[in-house]
Each structure stands twice: as C-alpha cells, then as structure tokens.
Design an enzyme around this catalytic site. Structure first.
Site, mmCIF file in Angstrom:
data_model
loop_
_atom_site.group_PDB
_atom_site.id
_atom_site.type_symbol
_atom_site.label_atom_id
_atom_site.label_comp_id
_atom_site.label_asym_id
_atom_site.label_seq_id
_atom_site.Cartn_x
_atom_site.Cartn_y
_atom_site.Cartn_z
ATOM 1 N N GLU A 1 7.788 2.512 -6.129
ATOM 2 C CA GLU A 1 7.943 2.092 -4.726
ATOM 3 C C GLU A 1 7.910 3.307 -3.799
ATOM 4 O O GLU A 1 8.286 4.408 -4.190
ATOM 5 C CB GLU A 1 9.309 1.396 -4.547
ATOM 6 C CG GLU A 1 9.261 -0.111 -4.689
ATOM 7 C CD GLU A 1 8.663 -0.812 -3.459
ATOM 8 O OE1 GLU A 1 8.011 -0.156 -2.615
ATOM 9 O OE2 GLU A 1 8.856 -2.032 -3.359
ATOM 10 N N ASP A 2 7.492 3.063 -2.566
ATOM 11 C CA ASP A 2 7.574 4.128 -1.558
ATOM 12 C C ASP A 2 9.008 4.269 -1.055
ATOM 13 O O ASP A 2 9.563 5.345 -1.011
ATOM 14 C CB ASP A 2 6.609 3.861 -0.389
ATOM 15 C CG ASP A 2 6.743 2.461 0.212
ATOM 16 O OD1 ASP A 2 7.488 1.615 -0.335
ATOM 17 O OD2 ASP A 2 6.092 2.204 1.241
ATOM 18 N N ASP B 1 14.368 -0.217 1.343
ATOM 19 C CA ASP B 1 14.942 -0.328 2.684
ATOM 20 C C ASP B 1 15.948 -1.495 2.671
ATOM 21 O O ASP B 1 17.083 -1.317 2.250
ATOM 22 C CB ASP B 1 13.769 -0.554 3.652
ATOM 23 C CG ASP B 1 14.156 -0.519 5.114
ATOM 24 O OD1 ASP B 1 15.049 0.244 5.486
ATOM 25 O OD2 ASP B 1 13.535 -1.259 5.908
ATOM 26 N N LYS C 1 0.814 -1.201 0.000
ATOM 27 C CA LYS C 1 0.000 0.000 0.000
ATOM 28 C C LYS C 1 0.852 1.258 0.000
ATOM 29 O O LYS C 1 0.389 2.338 -0.315
ATOM 30 C CB LYS C 1 -0.887 0.027 1.267
ATOM 31 C CG LYS C 1 -1.803 -1.151 1.408
ATOM 32 C CD LYS C 1 -2.528 -1.051 2.769
ATOM 33 C CE LYS C 1 -3.130 -2.376 3.130
ATOM 34 N NZ LYS C 1 -3.574 -2.375 4.563
ATOM 35 N N GLY C 2 2.125 1.108 0.408
ATOM 36 C CA GLY C 2 2.957 2.275 0.695
ATOM 37 C C GLY C 2 3.120 3.289 -0.423
ATOM 38 O O GLY C 2 3.232 4.481 -0.163
HETATM 39 P P1 IMP Z 1 12.292 -3.563 1.938
HETATM 40 O O1 IMP Z 1 12.895 -3.776 3.304
HETATM 41 O O2 IMP Z 1 13.229 -2.823 1.016
HETATM 42 O O3 IMP Z 1 11.801 -4.854 1.351
HETATM 43 O O4 IMP Z 1 11.034 -2.617 2.131
HETATM 44 C C1 IMP Z 1 9.844 -3.162 2.588
HETATM 45 C C2 IMP Z 1 8.781 -2.155 2.845
HETATM 46 O O5 IMP Z 1 8.931 -1.754 4.189
HETATM 47 C C3 IMP Z 1 8.766 -0.845 2.091
HETATM 48 O O6 IMP Z 1 8.211 -0.921 0.824
HETATM 49 C C4 IMP Z 1 7.913 -0.007 3.026
HETATM 50 O O7 IMP Z 1 6.554 -0.204 2.762
HETATM 51 C C5 IMP Z 1 8.321 -0.550 4.384
HETATM 52 N N1 IMP Z 1 9.255 0.380 5.067
HETATM 53 C C6 IMP Z 1 10.609 0.390 5.057
HETATM 54 N N2 IMP Z 1 11.109 1.394 5.804
HETATM 55 C C7 IMP Z 1 10.036 2.041 6.316
HETATM 56 C C8 IMP Z 1 9.873 3.205 7.159
HETATM 57 O O8 IMP Z 1 10.818 3.882 7.606
HETATM 58 N N3 IMP Z 1 8.577 3.545 7.455
HETATM 59 C C9 IMP Z 1 7.505 2.855 6.993
HETATM 60 N N4 IMP Z 1 7.606 1.793 6.177
HETATM 61 C C10 IMP Z 1 8.848 1.385 5.848
HETATM 62 MG MG MG Z 2 6.372 -0.720 0.055
#
Ligand code: IMP
Ligand code: MG
Length: 186
Positions: free
Chosen positions: A105-106, A109, A49-50
């Site tokens: 993507e939002d 991370d 949803k981000g």
């Molecule tokens: P990934 O760790 O790169 O797989 O990211 C996974 C998801 O974690 C992202 O798409 C966001 O939706 C969420 N996310 C990562 N960091 C944050 C943050 O600081 N605040 C809120 N959501 C986050």
């Molecule tokens: Mg996301």
C-alpha cells in the site's frame, strides 16, 4: 468536489520526504520481507494506483523470488477525503488461494481500503496476508487496522508524489511533498 488543477510546483508547501529518505526505507522494508519469506515464493500485490512507485522499488530491492499482481482500488474521486467505500476498479489476474500474499500500500489513512482488501483476500483463501505500507497516517484512522510493516508514520497533512496524487496529479514526483491547503480546501 471535482477539481481540475495544474500540477504546479507553487502548489507544493514543502518537501516532506526526500528521494534518499524514501529509498533508504524501501531497502529496509525489502530486507524485512526477505527474512520473513525466506524459502518461499510470495505473491506481491500492488494496490494501484498509489502504491505503484513504492511497489516497483520494493520488489526490485528484494532478493526473495516474488510473483507480482495488481489491483486497482478507488475511494477518492478527486477530493481529498475518503468516501469510506473503496471500489474494485480492476481485479487481480492471479488466484490467491493458498498463497502467501504481500499487500503493498502507499498509505493507510482511514483504514477502509486495507479492511476491504483483507476481507476480500481472506475470503479467497489466501494462506497468509502481510501488509507493507510506505506511509501510515494514524491520526485519520476510522477502522481499527494496522499494517504489519510501515516505513514512515506521518502527521495529518495531505501529501503528494511518489505515486500519491491529488486529482490524478503529482504521482510522478520522485519525492513526497505537502500540498498547500488552499489547493484542496474551498
Ligand atoms: P484509506 O482512507 O486508508 O482507505 O486510504 C485510501 C487511499 O487514499 C490511499 O490508499 C491513498 O491512495 C489515498 N490517500 C490517503 N491519504 C492521502 C494523502 O495524503 N495524499 C494522497 N492520497 C492519499
Ligand atoms: Mg492507495
């Protein structure tokens, strides 16, 4: 750990990115995509949803005709730490075969979500794959992966707003704020 919280303004430490800063970068990202996809009709995919707020602003700021689709990926539950195993909760409606796909993507991370999406869409025969992210948190990366376009490189803080949540709260803030550590740390 599962936590239920009230989305209180007192839980926010400070505003990290204002609405004006965000919207300025959205326009720049849209212009970059317009020049990259001139004469084409790409398929823009929102990773829900981000990315929903960023996605809607971004595609509306583009002049290139785009088609849109959505995929819901879940990796977090309610904690602030990535599980490293993103799951598809809702798949795309469209076929990506032979398409120029723009993945929106939002935040990148750990990089696990992006890696999973890239493998999946390449496996389905996408012609090209361009990743645009609002935020990039390079300090937290576990997988060697990078977006093609990133609006903001940010520090290692847990942030909420403009689509980003903590325990499904705060997504509808029009700006991005740092969440106080005491809200998510035990
Ligand atoms: P990934 O760790 O790169 O797989 O990211 C996974 C998801 O974690 C992202 O798409 C966001 O939706 C969420 N996310 C990562 N960091 C944050 C943050 O600081 N605040 C809120 N959501 C986050
Ligand atoms: Mg996301």
């Amino acid at each position: 750990m599962k936590k239920t919280i009230q989305p209180l303004k007192e839980h926010l430490q400070s505003v990290y990115l204002t609405e004006e800063q965000i919207q300025g970068k959205v326009k720049e990202a849209a212009a970059w995509l317009d020049s990259k996809f001139e004469g084409k009709t790409p398929l823009a995919v929102s990773v829900l949803k981000g990315s929903v707020m960023f996605f809607c602003d971004l595609v509306r700021a583009m002049k290139t005709p785009v088609q849109i689709d959505f995929m819901t990926i879940s990796s977090y539950g309610s904690s602030s730490d990535s599980s490293g195993m993103p799951k598809i909760v809702m798949d795309l409606a469209a076929s990506v075969e032979g398409r120029d796909v723009i993945l929106v993507e939002d935040i990148v991370d750990s990089g696990h979500t992006l890696k999973k999406m890239r493998e999946l869409l390449n496996g389905r025969g996408a012609k090209s794959f361009t990743v645009v992210t609002l935020l990039d948190k390079p300090a937290r990366r576990q997988v060697d992966i990078k977006a093609d376009y990133s609006c903001f490189e940010i520090e290692n803080e847990f942030i909420v707003g403009y689509g980003l949540d903590y325990a499904q709260q705060y997504r509808n803030l029009p700006y991005i704020a740092i969440l106080k550590r005491e809200v998510y740390e035990d």
